[in-house]
Design a protein around this motif. Sequence first.
Motif, short mmCIF file in Angstrom:
data_model
loop_
_atom_site.label_atom_id
_atom_site.label_comp_id
_atom_site.label_asym_id
_atom_site.label_seq_id
_atom_site.Cartn_x
_atom_site.Cartn_y
_atom_site.Cartn_z
N GLY A 585 -5.65 0.48 7.15
CA GLY A 585 -5.02 -0.84 7.07
C GLY A 585 -4.02 -0.82 5.94
N GLN A 586 -3.02 -1.71 6.02
CA GLN A 586 -2.05 -1.72 4.93
C GLN A 586 -1.34 -3.05 4.86
OE1 GLN A 586 1.05 1.30 4.41
NE2 GLN A 586 2.26 0.31 5.99
N LEU A 587 -0.96 -3.42 3.66
CA LEU A 587 -0.15 -4.63 3.47
C LEU A 587 0.91 -4.29 2.44
CD1 LEU A 587 0.26 -7.77 3.67
CD2 LEU A 587 -1.15 -7.90 1.64
N VAL A 682 -3.22 -0.57 -9.64
CA VAL A 682 -3.83 -1.65 -10.43
C VAL A 682 -5.30 -1.88 -10.07
CG1 VAL A 682 -1.66 -2.81 -10.91
CG2 VAL A 682 -2.96 -3.47 -8.91
N SER A 683 -5.73 -1.41 -8.87
CA SER A 683 -7.16 -1.53 -8.58
C SER A 683 -7.58 -0.55 -7.50
CB SER A 683 -7.51 -2.95 -8.14
OG SER A 683 -7.02 -3.18 -6.83
N GLU A 684 -8.86 -0.22 -7.52
CA GLU A 684 -9.45 0.65 -6.51
C GLU A 684 -10.79 0.03 -6.20
OE1 GLU A 684 -11.77 3.79 -4.64
OE2 GLU A 684 -12.28 2.81 -6.50
N SER A 685 -11.06 -0.23 -4.91
CA SER A 685 -12.31 -0.92 -4.59
C SER A 685 -12.78 -0.54 -3.19
CB SER A 685 -12.07 -2.44 -4.65
OG SER A 685 -11.04 -2.77 -3.75
N SER A 686 -13.93 -1.10 -2.79
CA SER A 686 -14.48 -0.80 -1.47
C SER A 686 -14.23 -1.98 -0.55
CB SER A 686 -15.98 -0.57 -1.62
OG SER A 686 -16.64 -0.87 -0.42
N VAL A 687 -13.87 -1.72 0.72
CA VAL A 687 -13.71 -2.83 1.67
C VAL A 687 -14.85 -2.85 2.67
CG1 VAL A 687 -11.73 -4.07 2.57
CG2 VAL A 687 -11.48 -1.66 2.03
N ALA A 688 -15.34 -1.68 3.05
CA ALA A 688 -16.45 -1.58 4.00
C ALA A 688 -17.02 -0.18 3.77
CB ALA A 688 -15.93 -1.73 5.42
N ALA A 689 -18.14 0.09 4.45
CA ALA A 689 -18.73 1.42 4.27
C ALA A 689 -17.69 2.47 4.65
CB ALA A 689 -19.97 1.56 5.13
N ARG A 692 -11.99 2.65 1.48
CA ARG A 692 -11.59 2.26 0.12
C ARG A 692 -10.26 1.52 0.17
NH1 ARG A 692 -15.90 2.50 -2.67
NH2 ARG A 692 -14.57 2.14 -4.48
N ARG A 693 -9.97 0.80 -0.90
CA ARG A 693 -8.69 0.08 -0.97
C ARG A 693 -8.04 0.35 -2.32
NH1 ARG A 693 -8.54 -6.08 0.54
NH2 ARG A 693 -8.32 -5.03 2.54
N ILE A 694 -6.76 0.70 -2.26
CA ILE A 694 -6.00 0.84 -3.50
C ILE A 694 -4.87 -0.18 -3.48
CG2 ILE A 694 -4.27 2.31 -4.63
CD1 ILE A 694 -6.09 4.64 -4.35
N GLU A 695 -4.71 -0.89 -4.61
CA GLU A 695 -3.57 -1.78 -4.74
C GLU A 695 -2.69 -1.24 -5.84
OE1 GLU A 695 -5.10 -6.03 -3.07
OE2 GLU A 695 -5.28 -5.71 -5.23
#
Length: 879
Positions: A585-587, A682-689, A692-695
Motif C-alpha cells: 500500500g502507499q500514499l 519519521v516513523s516505522e510501525s506495524s499495520v497488520a501481521a 510494516r509501514r514507513i513514513e
Amino acid sequence: MEWTGLNELREQYLSFFENKGHLRLPSFPLVPQGDRSLLLINAGMAPLKKYFTGELTPPSVRLTTCQKCIRTPDIERVGKTSRHGTYFEMLGNFSFGDYFKHEAIAWAWEFCTKFMQMSPEKLYISVYLEDDEAFDIWTKDIGISPSHMVRLGKEDNFWEHGAGPCGPCSEIYFDRGEKYGCGSPECKVGCDCDRYVEFWNLVFTQFSSDGAGNYTNLANCNIDTGMGLERLACISQEVDNLFEIDTMQKIMKHVIKIAGVGYHDDEKHDVSLRVITDHIRSTTFMIGDGVMPSNEGRGYVLRRLLRRAARHGRLLGIEHPFLSDVCETVINENKGAYPNLFEKHDFIIKVIGIEEENFGRTIDLGLQLLEQMIELTDTSILKGSDAFKLSDTFGFPIDLTKEILSEKGLIVDEDEYFRLVLEQKNRARNARINSGGDGWKDTGVVTKGLTRTEFRGYGELITESKVHAVIIDGKRTDYLESGVNASLVLDKTSFYAESGGQAGDIGIIENDDFVFAVNSTTKTNDGVVLHHGSIVDGEGLKTGDIVYAKVDKDTREATARNHTAAHLLQAALRNVLGSHVEQAGQLVNSDLMRFDFSHFSALTEEEIDTVEKHVNVSILSSLPVSTLEMPIEQAKATGAIALFGEKYGKTVRVVKSGDFSIELCGGTHVDNTGKVGLFKIVSESSVAAGIRRIEGVTGFGTLDFINRKEMLIKNTARIMKLGNTQEIEHRAAALMAEIKSKDKEVEHLNSKLSAMKANNILNDAREVGAIKLITSVFDDSNVDEIRSMCDTAKASGSNVVAVIAGINSEKGSVSFAVGCGPEAVAAGAHAGNIVKVIAGIAGGSGGGRPDGAIAGAKDATKVAEAIAAVDETIRKMLK
Ligand code: ATP
Ligand code: MG
C-alpha cells in the motif's frame, strides 16, 4: 499401471497435450487477476474466463495448464473422504473455438488407457442426460460398453454459472473396487462414497445461457477439462487416499514426527493428520501468492485454515507452534514446480510463524472458555455474543467455533453473531469517517457517455481546455454558479487524478470570467477526470467554456519528490531487508510519503539508518529519472517491480531512477533524484501481521521536520532556563539524578515522621493486666503507614499490644493494624483475633497471626466504638 510420482505425472500430462498442439502456460496465481467475482482460483478454467467469453484473445487456441486451486467449500470433507483437499492442482486442456467433443474425448481416453495404462475395465463414463452426441462418441467411436456408461442430470453433468457460456460435461470415473464402496446395493457411479472416484471432467461449452433458462448455440464451441493431479496420483500409486501419495506423505510424516502419534492407530488422529497436511499446503501456497492473514476476504480464508490446522495440532497433543516447521517440507516438495515458494521461503515461514504464535497465545484460553460456554448453555444454541467474544478476544474464526460446536451437536446463533460483527464494523467505519474519510466518488453512472479525459500533466502544468460537463450533487448540468460545490469534466487536463496511492492535484481552472478552485482531483473507472471544487471569483461558468487548467506547482512538485522517494525507498528496502519486500500500500501527497510493505518484524534502528542512507546516497548521486512506455512483457523482462495482483494493460509506463530503481508506475515524478532533497524517515510501525509501514519526508518537508525538532529543543532549553541548547542533554541527566536523590530524601523524612508519630502514641500507653496497650487513630493514613507505626509501637516493649487505625476519609473506610509482642502473646493476646472483633464492629472482617494482623472495614464512623472494645477483648484473652 506403473507407479509414477506426482511431479512426474504433472510433467507427463502437460507434455502429452503439448504434443497435441497445445501451448503450455504456467499456473496462474491463486489470487484472481482482474476478476472480482472470485475470491480464489478454484479451477483450471477460472483464470482463462476472459478467453472463453471472447473478451480477450488467447495466445493460442489450444492451451494446457496445471493450475493451483483452492476450494474451501470442500473443507468439511477434507480428511474424511479420500479425495478432497482444500488445495489441489488441476490439470487441464482447453480449446477456444478449435477442437471439440471428438478430440477431447479421444485424447482423454488415450491418455488414461494408452499413456497411463489404466485398465478400461476400471473406467466408467458419465454424460449429460440429453447429450446423445457425447454418448455416441464414447460408445461407438471409442467402443465403451454401455454397461460402463451412465447418464446424469443437470446437477452433476451440466456446467453453468449464471448467464454466459455453458454446456454439458462428461466425467471419467475410476472404480477402486468393492472394498472402498459404501456397501449399499444402490452404490454406483455418482454415489458419494469412495469407490467410484471422479478424476476427470470434460466440459463441452456449446451454449450461451441468458440466465433465465434459455439457451442458444454458441458459434464457437470451447473445451474445458479438469483433472485433479492428486487424484490421478492416487490412482497411479494405488493408495487409499490423497494424503498417501508420495509428496503428501513426506508432509504427513513430518507432522507425525512432531506429534509422536502413529498413522492408522486412531481414526480421529488420522483425520487430524490429514487436515493438517492439507491445510499447511493451502496456506503455504496462498501466502506464496501474496495473501496475508486478515479478518476479511481471502485473508480470512487463510487465517481460518491456519487456525483450524493449529487446533487439530492441539487435538494431536502438540502444544507448541509447529506449522512453520512443517511448511519447510511443503516448500521442499513443491519448489521444483513452483520456484516462487523457494524465493519467498523466509517470508512464508515467518508469516505462518507469527500467525501461529498469535493464535497460540489465546487458543487454550479460548478452548477452555468455549467448554464453559457449552456447559452453561441449556439449549442446543450457543449465544451469538459468546461466539463474538471468542472471535473478538480469542481470535476464533466463527467457522472454527461452529465446527467445534457441531462435534457436540450444537449450533450458534449466527444472526446475533453477524449483527454484533456489523455493529463493530460500523463503529470502526464511523471512527474512520469522523477522522476524515473518502469524499464523493463518481461510480461512472453520472459520467456515462463522456469520453476519457486526455491527461497532459506529465509534460505541462497548464493546459488549455474546454468544459465538457458540470456535475452538481451527482447530477449533470450545463451551468455552475459561484460558491456551489461541483465537479468539472474537461476534454483534456494537466491535473493528475488520485490513483496508485498518489493524491490528486489541486490548483485552479480559470478564464477571464471566473476562477474555479480545485481542491481535489479523482477519476472514474472509465478514465473521466473529475475536478472537485467551486467558483471563488466571477459569476459562473457553463459547458463549452474555454478555460486554462492550472495545477498548483508547489504542491505538485512536493508530491513528485515524495513519490520518487517512495520508489527509492522500495529499492533500498529490498537491498537491505531482502527480495521478499513487496509494496502492500502507499500514499504520497505533498506532505509525506507512506509506504506499506511485507516484512515480518520491526526494523531495527540500524536497519532504518541503513535504508535511509541508501535512499540519500541515490539522491545525492543525482540519478536521471526517466519514464518510458513499453509492452508489459518487455517491462517485466527489464526487472521492473510490478504491484502484486494489479491488473496492467498491454502497454505500461516504466519509471526508472538510474539503475537504482525501476517500477511500473503511472504517477508524476521529479526528473532527477537530486531534486528530492534530503529524505528522512519519521516513523516505522506495524499495520497488520507481516506488514510494516514507513513514513518519510523530503524537500521542504524535511526542512519542516528539522525546524520542528529544533523548536522542541529550544523550548525545552528555555523551560530548563538554559542559555544554550548544547547543555540540554547534560542538564536533563543532572535533573533526573537530582529528582532521584530528592525522592530518597522524601522517603527518609516520611519514615522519620511515622516514627515520631509512633513515639507520641507510646506516651498514651495504658495497662491492661500485664499488658501495655497502645491504641491510636490516624486520619488519612494508608495501610502501609499504620502497619509501620504498629511495628514501631510493638517494638517498644515485649508486653505491648498495639492497635492502630487509619481512616480513609475519601471512602469513609478504615484499616486496622494490630501487633502483639512476644510476652503479650505468651500471656494470651492474639492479634488475629483482636482484629477480627474490632474490624467486625466497623463492618469488616479479618484475622491473622497471633503477633500481627491487618484488616479493613467499611464504616469509619465506628472507629471509636471499635477501639473502645479493645480493652475488654484483651482482658478476655488473658490467661
Ligand atoms: P467431487 O464431486 O468429487 O467433489 P467435483 O465435481 O467438485 O468433484 P470438478 O469441479 O469437476 O470436481 O473438478 C474437476 C476435477 O478436479 C475433479 O474431477 C477432481 O479430479 C478434481 N477435484 C475437484 N475437487 C477437488 C478437491 N477438493 N480435491 C482434489 N481434487 C479435486
Ligand atoms: Mg466438488
